[in-house]
Design a protein around this motif. Structure first.
Motif, short mmCIF file in Angstrom:
data_model
loop_
_atom_site.label_atom_id
_atom_site.label_comp_id
_atom_site.label_asym_id
_atom_site.label_seq_id
_atom_site.Cartn_x
_atom_site.Cartn_y
_atom_site.Cartn_z
N ALA A 1 45.83 49.26 37.98
CA ALA A 1 44.71 49.79 37.19
C ALA A 1 44.36 51.21 37.61
O ALA A 1 43.89 52.00 36.78
N ARG A 2 44.58 51.55 38.87
CA ARG A 2 44.29 52.90 39.34
C ARG A 2 45.41 53.89 38.99
O ARG A 2 45.16 55.02 38.59
N ILE A 3 46.66 53.45 39.16
CA ILE A 3 47.79 54.36 38.91
C ILE A 3 47.98 54.60 37.42
O ILE A 3 48.22 55.73 36.98
N GLN A 4 47.88 53.56 36.61
CA GLN A 4 48.11 53.68 35.16
C GLN A 4 46.95 53.02 34.42
O GLN A 4 47.08 51.91 33.91
N PRO A 5 45.81 53.69 34.34
CA PRO A 5 44.64 53.05 33.72
C PRO A 5 44.79 52.83 32.22
O PRO A 5 44.15 51.95 31.66
N GLU A 6 45.64 53.62 31.56
CA GLU A 6 45.76 53.48 30.10
C GLU A 6 46.70 52.34 29.72
O GLU A 6 46.72 51.93 28.56
N GLY A 7 47.47 51.79 30.65
CA GLY A 7 48.39 50.71 30.32
C GLY A 7 47.73 49.36 30.30
O GLY A 7 46.55 49.20 30.64
N PRO A 8 48.47 48.33 29.90
CA PRO A 8 47.92 46.96 29.90
C PRO A 8 47.65 46.50 31.33
O PRO A 8 48.49 46.69 32.21
N PRO A 9 46.49 45.93 31.60
CA PRO A 9 46.16 45.54 32.97
C PRO A 9 46.94 44.30 33.41
O PRO A 9 47.24 43.41 32.62
N LEU A 10 47.27 44.28 34.69
CA LEU A 10 47.90 43.11 35.28
C LEU A 10 46.83 42.09 35.67
O LEU A 10 45.80 42.44 36.23
N LYS A 11 47.08 40.83 35.35
CA LYS A 11 46.15 39.76 35.68
C LYS A 11 46.92 38.60 36.25
O LYS A 11 47.90 38.14 35.68
N PHE A 12 46.48 38.14 37.42
CA PHE A 12 47.09 36.99 38.08
C PHE A 12 46.02 35.94 38.32
O PHE A 12 44.82 36.23 38.35
N GLN A 13 46.48 34.73 38.51
CA GLN A 13 45.59 33.64 38.88
C GLN A 13 45.81 33.33 40.36
O GLN A 13 46.93 32.96 40.76
N TYR A 14 44.79 33.52 41.16
CA TYR A 14 44.89 33.28 42.59
C TYR A 14 43.56 32.76 43.10
O TYR A 14 42.53 32.91 42.46
N GLN A 15 43.62 32.16 44.27
CA GLN A 15 42.42 31.59 44.88
C GLN A 15 41.58 32.69 45.51
O GLN A 15 42.07 33.54 46.25
N ASP A 16 40.30 32.67 45.19
CA ASP A 16 39.40 33.68 45.72
C ASP A 16 39.07 33.38 47.18
O ASP A 16 38.70 32.26 47.52
N ASP A 17 39.25 34.36 48.05
CA ASP A 17 38.92 34.20 49.46
C ASP A 17 38.30 35.49 49.97
O ASP A 17 38.10 36.44 49.22
N GLU A 18 38.02 35.52 51.26
CA GLU A 18 37.34 36.68 51.84
C GLU A 18 38.19 37.93 51.76
O GLU A 18 37.69 39.03 51.47
N LEU A 19 39.51 37.80 52.00
CA LEU A 19 40.38 38.97 51.96
C LEU A 19 40.47 39.55 50.56
O LEU A 19 40.40 40.77 50.37
N SER A 20 40.64 38.69 49.56
CA SER A 20 40.73 39.20 48.18
C SER A 20 39.44 39.88 47.75
O SER A 20 39.47 40.92 47.08
N ARG A 21 38.31 39.32 48.17
CA ARG A 21 37.04 39.97 47.82
C ARG A 21 36.91 41.33 48.50
O ARG A 21 36.40 42.29 47.92
#
Length: 827
Positions: A417-437
């Motif tokens: 999202a930072r490198i190519q903001p105009e492109g389609p965003p990448l979305k993954f399904q992952y478990q939310d934890d302290e590191l990801s936050r």
């Protein structure tokens, strides 16, 4: 007066006074001699000439001070009453040139052996020396530009004594050590005196005098090399932060101070500085463009702290990368560092051979660096950054460690999202934890002016602005305002009917027999009946073991190939529990079928891992104590049962009370029943579970290669074999299983995947826990020695933290086993 005449006069006066001090025992004579020497320090009403004072300080002061220390004794100090002689003696150390006095005091303490009166008096005088701020004078004397070049050996000796004072005093005084000499007290004092000396340097520069901070740089570097950077820089950096704000001269002095730090101490000083500064602006003021001028500093700041170390906190990373971004001469380094960080982040070799903590550290640095680049810099490096990012995402998604896969997903979302903001965003399904936050927070800019207090105030006032419809705070009905056009019989006023307790009506009845379930799951187009069969299967299998054994293999085949055709809640759990129930009911043929299918073509990796999970859970259930004991049937004869909500009849209570009153008991022991021992049901079928799985792991198939890319399944296989080994404790097959499992471990012990190595280490621990100790010593002595050596290497050198911890636990088990076997082998 000529210099030669001055030197001769001073030498003659000093020799006569020293001769008197060494030989005289008369108080008046000693006082007169000290008074003549004190003239050369300028401490009397008739001081000596400046040339004489300089000659005395340059050549004769050290000799006089050593003479005074040698005469120190209780009898000598009592030559004059009321401590006059002691104060006069101390004045030579506290008022003369500070550097020579400091060295003589340190020399006297080192030369004195064991506790003594002289040692304690000199130590107390040194404490007074430090408390009077004389360290500032020591440093200032080395900062002033001397008329003659300094003697290198003198500066080296002074440097060693200044930084090594706590160790030297601790060794000499031991339990009699003074508080001021402790490292936690001395080094903050040294930092405070250093700041004062630098202040004197700034004042001298303002007055037009030349100064040098080279000696102070050496003191700072030597203290940081000895791991005292927290005590020194923790005091020095806050003072320099205030002094350099708005003062270009103070900034130049700080730049010069850090530029002249010796190369061997550059890493220690810069590391401590990055940890001590509150932010990148302060670091920029203190360092300047040091990374541009000094190659060693550039290596430390752009390589060592980012790629070779990973113990620094996020705030320290922010300070380091922000420092590179705050100046136009340093920004090209930031771009280059970010490219190298992403290249390292995307390297498959780095992912396999670096610990997860270091991968998280590099990921934080990547996200922080991307946030510091502007649009022009991003546009110029977009293709290279994207290529490294996608390579890293691909490698991490192939990892067998869930934390590594989750790390790749989070960084890919934020960085793309930072490198190519105009492109389609990448979305993954992952478990939310302290590191990801935390990683997501690094990429989220804080809005300007959005303070926490204002946000909390808005959040607190939000419920008050939107009250519930139809009710006030006190529960009274809300009245309609005058002039409202809403009608009283509007549909909005109806309260919705509570349907939370309703059950969905099923048109299909749940199957009653196991064969009916098999038929419904195999070739049924009635999806309601299919779902009902899946939900009822586990209970039917456990209720009808004989009927299950007739169709156990066919039922296992149907469940193994079963696909979710409808949105059944908990489909995976229902399917797995049914497979486990069938395996427990008919373990030998079902286990034989499952293990044969594990190495068959046309199975997905998910199905193969399901097979391993089912075998593990079934083995655990078979080995569970008390599994064969049946609960009493409801139809068994006994006293009549009464409903829970109905009170017991009065006559029943009276009868029970009479029985208790007329029964004589000789003991009132514990009412707990001792559980009866049951045989381990897994003992008879352990070979069906274990040996077929371990026999064909090294034979690659067209779509399945355990020694190739399918290392996730290989790691799960190693964990499964370890679990089966552990559950087979005290069984007849345990010895053969242990030998085969150690051969399996030895063949894969150098595997590059951390998850596989974790499984192998778990398997080793299972062997040590399950095999009889005597058989281990008799049958596998050479293997045990090799395993010990391998475990020691893993515990010291493995990049994965979990592998190191498992290796240490296995070593402890092996040590306990050795201690247990030693008495058995002793003659």
């Amino acid at each position: 007066m000529e210099p030669a005449a001055v030197a001769a006069a001073v030498r003659l006066a000093v020799q006569e006074a020293v001769r008197t001090l060494r030989s005289s025992e008369d108080g008046g004579t000693v006082l007169s001699a000290l008074g003549r020497l004190q003239r050369f320090l300028g401490g009397t009403d008739a001081p000596a000439l400046p040339d004489e004072q300089q000659e005395f300080a340059r050549l004769h002061l050290a000799t006089v001070l050593r003479c005074l220390v040698s005469r120190l004794s209780p009898a000598w100090l009592e030559l004059l009453p009321a401590g006059q002689l002691e104060e006069l003696w101390a004045s030579f150390f506290l008022k003369g040139p500070a550097d020579q006095a400091f060295l003589v005091l340190m020399e006297s303490i080192e030369a004195t052996e064991g506790p003594s009166f002289r040692l304690m008096k000199v130590a107390e005088l040194l404490a007074r020396f430090l408390g009077a701020g004389r360290l500032t004078a020591v440093l200032e004397g080395q900062c002033r530009q001397p008329q003659e070049p300094a003697f290198p050996l003198f500066q080296e000796t002074l440097l060693a004594r200044l930084v090594g004072l706590p160790d030297l005093l601790g060794n000499q005084l031991q339990r009699e050590n003074l508080t001021i000499f402790l490292p936690q007290n001395y080094f903050p004092l040294l930092a405070k005196e250093t700041a004062r000396a630098l202040g004197t340097v700034v004042d001298s520069l303002r007055g037009g005098s030349d100064c040098s901070v080279s000696f102070v740089s050496q003191v700072l570097g030597k203290a940081c090399v000895q791991r005292r950077h927290k005590e020194v820089l923790g005091v020095l950096v806050p003072q320099l932060t205030v002094l350099t704000e708005g003062s270009c001269l103070w900034q130049r002095v700080c730049w010069r101070l850090l530029e002249q730090v010796p190369d061997r101490a550059t890493e220690a000083v810069l590391t401590g500085l990055v940890e001590a500064v509150p932010g990148p602006e302060v670091l920029s003021r203190l360092l300047g463009n040091l990374v541009v001028k000094n190659k060693k500093a550039q290596f430390v700041m752009t390589r060592k702290l980012l790629f070779l170390q990973y113990r620094h906190k996020t705030q320290e990373l922010r300070s380091l990368l922000g420092y590179l971004a705050l100046d136009s001469q340093r920004r090209p380094m930031l771009v280059q560092v970010l490219k190298e960080l992403l290249e390292t982040w995307g390297s498959s070799s780095a992912i396999r051979h670096t610990p997860l903590e270091q991968q998280c550290y590099v990921s934080k640095a990547v996200l922080l660096g991307l946030g510091l680049l502007d649009e022009v810099e991003l546009r110029a490096s977009r293709e290279e950054l994207l290529a490294s990012l996608m390579a890293g995402v691909s490698c991490r998604l192939d990892s067998s460690l869930p934390a590594a896969r989750r790390l790749g997903m989070v960084v890919a979302e934020v960085a793309s999202a930072r490198i190519q903001p105009e492109g389609p965003p990448l979305k993954f399904q992952y478990q939310d934890d302290e590191l990801s936050r935390e990683l997501l927070a690094l990429a989220t800019p804080q809005p300007v002016g959005d303070s926490p207090s204002r946000t909390s105030l808005q959040a607190a006032s939000a419920p008050a602005e939107t009250p519930e419809k139809g009710a006030l705070g006190d529960g009274a009905p809300q009245t309609q305002p005058q002039g409202s056009d809403s009608e009283p019989d509007s549909d909005d006023e109806f309260v919705p009917y509570d349907m939370s307790g309703d059950k969905e009506l099923k048109s299909s009845k749940a199957p009653t027999y196991v064969r009916d379930c098999l038929e419904a799951l195999s070739a049924c187009e009635d999806w309601e009946r299919w779902e009902a069969a899946l939900r009822a299967l586990e209970a039917l299998v456990l209720r009808s073991p004989a009927a299950t054994r007739e169709v156990s293999v066919e039922l296992t085949r149907a469940l193994l190939h079963l696909e979710e055709r409808t949105s059944v809640v908990g489909f995976d759990g229902l399917r797995q529990r049914a497979l486990v129930a069938v395996t427990v009911t008919d373990p030998a043929p079902v286990a034989e079928y499952l293990t044969s299918q594990f190495y068959t073509l046309n199975y997905s990796l998910r199905q193969r891992m399901d097979i391993l999970d089912v075998l593990t859970l079934a083995a655990q259930e078979l080995s569970r104590p008390g599994r064969l004991r049946k609960a009493p049937q409801p139809s068994s004869p006994g006293p009549p049962s009464w409903p829970d909500n109905a009170p017991a009849p009065a006559w029943r209570a009276v009868v029970e009370e009479r029985i208790r009153g007329k029964t004589r008991r000789f003991s009132r022991g514990s009412a707990r029943s001792i559980p009866a021992g049951d045989p381990n049901s897994f003992s008879a079928v352990a070979g069906y579970f274990f040996f077929p799985l371990i026999q064909r792991f090294d034979r690659p198939l067209v779509t399945f290669d355990l020694l190739g890319d399918d290392h996730l399944v290989l790691g799960r296989l190693a964990h499964t074999l370890g679990a089966l080994m552990y559950l087979a404790v005290n069984t007849g097959a345990a010895v053969a299983m242990g030998k085969a499992l150690l051969e399996f471990v030895w063949a894969l012990r150098f595997h590059s995947d951390a998850y596989v190595r974790q499984g192998l280490l778990t398997a080793v621990s299972a062997v040590l826990l399950s095999m009889p100790a005597q058989r281990l010593l008799e049958d596998l002595p050479d293997e045990l020695l090799e395993v010990r050596s391998w475990l020691a290497d893993v515990a010291e050198q493995d990049p994965d933290e979990d592998c190191r911890a498992l290796a240490v636990k296995a070593l402890l088990l092996l040590q306990k086993l050795s201690d247990k076997l030693l008495p058995l082998t002793a003659p």
